[in-house]
Motif scaffolding. Structure first.
Motif, short mmCIF file in Angstrom:
data_model
loop_
_atom_site.label_atom_id
_atom_site.label_comp_id
_atom_site.label_asym_id
_atom_site.label_seq_id
_atom_site.Cartn_x
_atom_site.Cartn_y
_atom_site.Cartn_z
N ALA A 133 -54.56 23.64 -26.10
CA ALA A 133 -55.92 24.68 -24.51
C ALA A 133 -56.55 22.70 -24.79
CB ALA A 133 -56.70 24.83 -26.68
N ALA A 134 -56.98 22.00 -24.91
CA ALA A 134 -57.47 20.80 -24.75
C ALA A 134 -56.70 20.48 -22.88
CB ALA A 134 -57.63 19.80 -25.15
N VAL A 135 -54.65 20.39 -23.54
CA VAL A 135 -53.94 19.73 -22.24
C VAL A 135 -54.33 20.22 -20.99
CG1 VAL A 135 -52.06 19.89 -21.51
CG2 VAL A 135 -52.80 18.78 -23.91
N ALA A 136 -54.74 22.27 -21.51
CA ALA A 136 -54.77 23.19 -20.18
C ALA A 136 -55.51 23.34 -19.38
CB ALA A 136 -54.10 24.07 -21.26
N THR A 137 -57.08 22.49 -20.21
CA THR A 137 -57.89 23.00 -20.00
C THR A 137 -58.13 21.31 -18.79
OG1 THR A 137 -59.06 24.13 -21.89
CG2 THR A 137 -60.82 22.94 -20.00
N ALA A 138 -57.42 19.97 -19.63
CA ALA A 138 -57.50 19.23 -18.94
C ALA A 138 -56.68 19.60 -17.26
CB ALA A 138 -57.47 17.92 -19.15
N VAL A 139 -55.36 20.03 -17.49
CA VAL A 139 -54.72 20.08 -16.66
C VAL A 139 -55.21 20.72 -15.67
CG1 VAL A 139 -52.41 20.80 -15.61
CG2 VAL A 139 -52.35 19.45 -17.73
N ALA A 140 -55.60 22.09 -15.75
CA ALA A 140 -56.51 23.13 -15.23
C ALA A 140 -57.65 22.57 -13.90
CB ALA A 140 -57.53 24.52 -15.37
N GLY A 141 -58.09 21.86 -14.84
CA GLY A 141 -59.36 21.17 -14.04
C GLY A 141 -58.98 20.00 -12.64
N ALA A 142 -57.43 19.00 -13.15
CA ALA A 142 -57.18 18.04 -12.85
C ALA A 142 -56.29 19.05 -11.14
CB ALA A 142 -55.90 17.63 -13.37
N LEU A 149 -58.61 16.10 -4.09
CA LEU A 149 -59.16 15.05 -3.52
C LEU A 149 -58.35 13.26 -3.54
CD1 LEU A 149 -62.38 15.29 -6.20
CD2 LEU A 149 -62.25 15.58 -3.41
N LEU A 150 -56.75 13.71 -3.82
CA LEU A 150 -55.36 12.57 -3.94
C LEU A 150 -55.00 13.19 -2.84
CD1 LEU A 150 -55.31 11.72 -7.28
CD2 LEU A 150 -56.34 9.95 -5.76
N SER A 151 -55.75 13.45 -1.90
CA SER A 151 -54.25 14.12 -0.88
C SER A 151 -53.65 12.98 0.10
CB SER A 151 -55.22 15.28 0.44
OG SER A 151 -56.14 14.82 0.26
N ASP A 152 -55.02 11.99 0.59
CA ASP A 152 -54.44 10.93 1.18
C ASP A 152 -54.49 9.50 0.80
OD1 ASP A 152 -57.62 11.28 0.42
OD2 ASP A 152 -57.72 10.70 3.05
N ALA A 153 -54.28 9.52 -0.79
CA ALA A 153 -54.00 7.97 -1.97
C ALA A 153 -52.51 7.33 -0.81
CB ALA A 153 -53.19 8.85 -2.93
N ALA A 154 -52.47 6.51 -0.53
CA ALA A 154 -51.80 5.89 -0.11
C ALA A 154 -51.22 4.32 -0.85
CB ALA A 154 -52.27 5.66 1.46
N THR A 196 -45.35 17.87 -12.68
CA THR A 196 -45.32 18.98 -11.88
C THR A 196 -46.46 19.70 -11.49
OG1 THR A 196 -45.24 20.16 -13.27
CG2 THR A 196 -43.14 20.04 -13.41
N GLN A 197 -47.90 19.87 -11.39
CA GLN A 197 -49.15 20.68 -11.13
C GLN A 197 -49.34 19.74 -10.01
OE1 GLN A 197 -50.38 23.39 -13.65
NE2 GLN A 197 -49.07 22.95 -14.90
N THR A 198 -49.63 18.50 -10.21
CA THR A 198 -50.60 17.59 -9.07
C THR A 198 -49.61 16.50 -8.77
OG1 THR A 198 -51.14 16.48 -11.98
CG2 THR A 198 -52.68 18.07 -10.82
N PRO A 199 -48.60 16.44 -7.97
CA PRO A 199 -47.81 15.02 -8.24
C PRO A 199 -48.75 14.00 -7.04
CG PRO A 199 -48.26 17.08 -6.27
CD PRO A 199 -48.17 17.77 -7.75
N LYS A 200 -49.72 13.75 -6.48
CA LYS A 200 -50.41 13.67 -5.97
C LYS A 200 -51.68 12.92 -7.09
CE LYS A 200 -50.04 13.81 -1.41
NZ LYS A 200 -50.01 13.03 -0.81
N LEU A 201 -52.25 13.19 -8.12
CA LEU A 201 -51.62 12.32 -9.50
C LEU A 201 -51.27 11.90 -9.81
CD1 LEU A 201 -54.76 11.86 -11.48
CD2 LEU A 201 -54.23 14.72 -12.36
N TYR A 202 -50.32 12.32 -10.19
CA TYR A 202 -49.11 11.70 -10.93
C TYR A 202 -48.80 10.32 -10.11
CZ TYR A 202 -44.66 10.87 -13.30
OH TYR A 202 -43.65 10.19 -14.15
N ALA A 203 -48.71 10.13 -9.09
CA ALA A 203 -48.17 8.86 -8.17
C ALA A 203 -49.24 8.12 -8.57
CB ALA A 203 -48.41 10.03 -6.73
#
Length: 237
Positions: A133-142, A149-154, A196-203
């Motif tokens: 449940a904690a993981v799901a909530t964190a990922v949903a927030g991400a 906010l990381l759409s232009d991260a480079a 898989t759900q937040t590739p920008k955050l992962y990178a």
């Protein structure tokens, strides 16, 4: 620019770096190339009277700068960045400086309030369902708040090729996330969901976790051992 009249003296718990807060200040000092002397504070024993005179709260980090003491990692890191305008943070008087500073502050607030704060709940969760449940909530927030906010991260915040104050204040938590997930302390679903759900955050997480200023004093084995010990203690309470 703030004139450095003498070497800064940093009171921290490294080595190994067990607190993400002290790690923040190390990252800032490394990026700014500032000279400093370091005093190691053993967090496993009561603080000495000498250190409590420096920081009555007994926490690390504390930094002595021109004879004055600053405490609290975010405040210390912000001070260092303000005292030495650089790629980390533009001066408020620079063109677009106020906007850039506001964007960084908003990202840091969002990272902690919408994402990282939920990961802390894994430590005290007593059941698999509570952990997931904690993981799901964190990922949903991400997904909703951090990823845009990381759409232009480079690869770093705001299209920067170098670390910014956004990374100084969050990278010590980001590298711990990656370390603990890869070591199995956090459930496998966490890092996979981020990938898989937040590739920008992962990178972004991968980039900050490999940066020399972030890894310079980092001991992954010590972090894993410390996290396991803390989790066991919290779940016994």
């Amino acid at each position: 620019m703030y004139a450095l009249r003498r070497r800064a003296r940093l009171h921290a718990d490294h080595p190994p770096p067990t607190t993400a807060g002290a790690h923040r200040v190390h990252i800032a000092l490394a990026e700014l190339g500032l000279p400093y002397d370091e005093v190691i504070i053993d967090l496993d024993v009561p603080r000495t009277a000498e250190y409590l005179a420096i920081n009555p709260r007994g926490l690390v980090p504390a930094i002595k700068w021109d004879g004055r003491v600053l405490t609290e990692s975010a405040i210390v890191a912000q001070f260092l960045a303000d005292a030495h305008p650089s790629h980390l943070l533009p001066a408020s008087t620079a063109p677009d400086g106020p906007l850039r500073r506001a964007q960084i502050a908003f990202f840091v607030d969002t990272f902690f309030s919408k994402f990282q704060s939920h990961l802390f709940k894994i430590y005290s969760a007593r059941t698999d369902d509570a952990i997931e449940a904690a993981v799901a909530t964190a990922v949903a927030g991400a997904v909703k708040e951090v990823e845009p906010l990381l759409s232009d991260a480079a690869p770093f915040f705001g299209g920067s090729a170098r670390l910014t104050l956004a990374e100084v204040l969050t990278a010590s938590f980001g590298i711990r996330l990656v370390t603990l997930a890869e070591a199995g302390v956090y459930p496998p679903s966490l890092l996979e969901s981020i990938r898989t759900q937040t590739p920008k955050l992962y990178a972004w997480l991968k980039a900050v976790s490999q940066h020399p200023s972030v890894t310079g004093i980092y001991d992954a084995e010590a972090i894993v051992a410390g996290a396991k010990k803390r989790i066991a203690k919290l779940r016994e309470e």
